[in-house]
Design a protein around this motif. Structure first.
Motif, PDB file in Angstrom:
ATOM      1  N   ILE A 200      -4.941 -26.689  18.807  1.00  0.00           N
ATOM      2  CA  ILE A 200      -6.256 -27.113  18.327  1.00  0.00           C
ATOM      3  C   ILE A 200      -6.963 -27.836  19.464  1.00  0.00           C
ATOM      4  O   ILE A 200      -6.398 -28.742  20.085  1.00  0.00           O
ATOM      5  CB  ILE A 200      -6.141 -28.043  17.103  1.00  0.00           C
ATOM      6  N   GLN A 201      -8.201 -27.424  19.744  1.00  0.00           N
ATOM      7  CA  GLN A 201      -8.997 -28.093  20.755  1.00  0.00           C
ATOM      8  C   GLN A 201      -9.666 -29.314  20.133  1.00  0.00           C
ATOM      9  O   GLN A 201     -10.264 -29.232  19.071  1.00  0.00           O
ATOM     10  CB  GLN A 201     -10.058 -27.149  21.326  1.00  0.00           C
ATOM     11  N   VAL A 202      -9.561 -30.441  20.821  1.00  0.00           N
ATOM     12  CA  VAL A 202     -10.118 -31.689  20.302  1.00  0.00           C
ATOM     13  C   VAL A 202     -10.981 -32.351  21.360  1.00  0.00           C
ATOM     14  O   VAL A 202     -10.811 -32.129  22.559  1.00  0.00           O
ATOM     15  CB  VAL A 202      -9.010 -32.660  19.854  1.00  0.00           C
ATOM     16  N   ASP A 203     -11.920 -33.167  20.915  1.00  0.00           N
ATOM     17  CA  ASP A 203     -12.786 -33.918  21.803  1.00  0.00           C
ATOM     18  C   ASP A 203     -12.106 -35.232  22.180  1.00  0.00           C
ATOM     19  O   ASP A 203     -11.084 -35.608  21.599  1.00  0.00           O
ATOM     20  CB  ASP A 203     -14.126 -34.191  21.122  1.00  0.00           C
ATOM     21  N   LEU A 204     -12.699 -35.944  23.151  1.00  0.00           N
ATOM     22  CA  LEU A 204     -12.132 -37.217  23.585  1.00  0.00           C
ATOM     23  C   LEU A 204     -12.582 -38.324  22.636  1.00  0.00           C
ATOM     24  O   LEU A 204     -13.447 -39.136  22.956  1.00  0.00           O
ATOM     25  CB  LEU A 204     -12.578 -37.533  25.017  1.00  0.00           C
ATOM     26  N   VAL A 205     -11.996 -38.322  21.449  1.00  0.00           N
ATOM     27  CA  VAL A 205     -12.362 -39.303  20.429  1.00  0.00           C
ATOM     28  C   VAL A 205     -11.085 -39.992  19.943  1.00  0.00           C
ATOM     29  O   VAL A 205      -9.991 -39.438  20.024  1.00  0.00           O
ATOM     30  CB  VAL A 205     -13.082 -38.632  19.236  1.00  0.00           C
ATOM     31  N   PRO A 206     -11.226 -41.239  19.425  1.00  0.00           N
ATOM     32  CA  PRO A 206     -10.027 -41.975  19.012  1.00  0.00           C
ATOM     33  C   PRO A 206      -9.450 -41.538  17.673  1.00  0.00           C
ATOM     34  O   PRO A 206      -8.467 -42.106  17.212  1.00  0.00           O
ATOM     35  CB  PRO A 206     -10.539 -43.425  18.932  1.00  0.00           C
TER      36      PRO A 206
END
Length: 316
Positions: A200-206
């Motif tokens: 799964i591609q994810v953004d740089l988020v917490p």
């Protein structure tokens, strides 16, 4: 000042202009003499004489991720060593904002820019300012980045060495060179030895997206490989909320070795990229360009290393 330091006027000039032509001992001697006699440079007069304001820009996509402030601090320290002040700017990871900032800095007499640019940055023609790219190569620009491909391979070798077989991969958006190279290195290093159960591609988020949390909740993998430490920490949080133990139920590995990663409550196994050296080398290259040094376009890849902590363990 030359007399006070016991050196030539040329040596004093080399030190105060950050030209790196003297030994560290002589550099320290001149700077100590300058402090003792209360020397203060007239930067405005020097700018009129040399055409340089001894001011550089450092453009980063965000200052909320712990990685980028570490780089900014390294840039500022190294710039000061060369006699430059630094303006640090958060671009919001927007390519047109990056272009606008660079053009504005150029109009205000800045000497050069170190920048971590968005992949879509419109670099149709060489910029008017000397520039060094961080983290990804750009045509016509000097660049400094970590060896992301080797880092990905180190992750794969560690996972295989611990006896894991079924892997979940939280990769980043692939238009970013570093994300793509980390993934490519991991996949190449894994070969046929690992089963990529989900990616799964994810953004740089917490916080992880729902799809990632749902994949983790299915408990199909024994290890989660993350594109960076921030994503890995988000995975640790998601695992805790699901009642899963790290590393007893699932191992987690990241990339970057940002300052938080070594905290006892996190203790993340990760690939360390040399963030300080990244910023320092970018400034060194930029100062060379500003000084008019004739050299081919230089792209440096810095070595990385695996740092093993308690978020990974061998399969029982």
């Amino acid at each position: 000042m030359a007399k006070a330091a016991g050196v030539s006027s040329a040596t004093v000039s080399y030190v105060l202009n950050g030209l790196n032509k003297v030994t560290p001992e002589v550099d320290a001697l001149v700077r100590r003499a300058a402090t003792e006699i209360g020397y203060s440079r007239n930067n405005a007069a020097r700018a009129l004489k040399t055409g340089h304001h001894h001011l550089i820009g450092c453009i980063l996509p965000t200052l909320t991720s712990p990685v980028f402030p570490e780089i900014a601090q390294a840039v500022q320290r190294r710039a000061a060593h060369h006699g430059y002040a630094t303006v640090v700017i958060d671009s919001g990871n927007e390519p047109m904002r990056e272009l606008e900032v660079i053009e504005t800095l150029g109009r205000h007499g800045i000497d050069g820019v170190v920048a971590l640019l968005h992949p879509s940055f419109p670099l149709a023609t060489p910029p008017q300012l000397p520039m060094v790219s961080l983290d990804a190569p750009f045509p016509g620009l000097d660049g400094v980045m970590a060896d992301h491909i080797t880092g990905g391979r180190l992750m794969a070798e560690h996972v295989v060495g611990l006896g894991h077989r079924r892997v979940g991969l939280l990769s980043g958006f692939q238009e970013h060179t570093s994300n793509r190279e980390r993934r490519d290195g991991f996949v190449q290093g894994a070969g046929e030895r690992l089963d990529l159960v989900w990616e799964i591609q994810v953004d740089l988020v917490p916080q992880l997206p729902d799809a990632a949390v749902a994949a983790i909740a299915r408990r199909e993998v024994s290890v989660i490989v993350c594109v960076n430490d921030l994503v890995a920490i988000a995975a640790l949080s998601a695992l805790k909320s699901l009642g899963l133990s790290v590393p007893d139920d699932v191992s987690v590995i990241g990339f970057d070795d940002m300052q938080w990663s070594s905290w006892p409550l996190i203790s993340l196994t990760t690939v360390r990229q040399p963030l300080n050296v990244l910023g320092e080398r970018a400034v060194d290259l930029l100062v060379e360009r500003i000084s008019g040094t004739s050299m081919p376009i230089t792209v440096e890849r810095l070595p990385v290393e695996l740092v093993v902590r308690t978020s990974t363990k061998a399969v029982d």
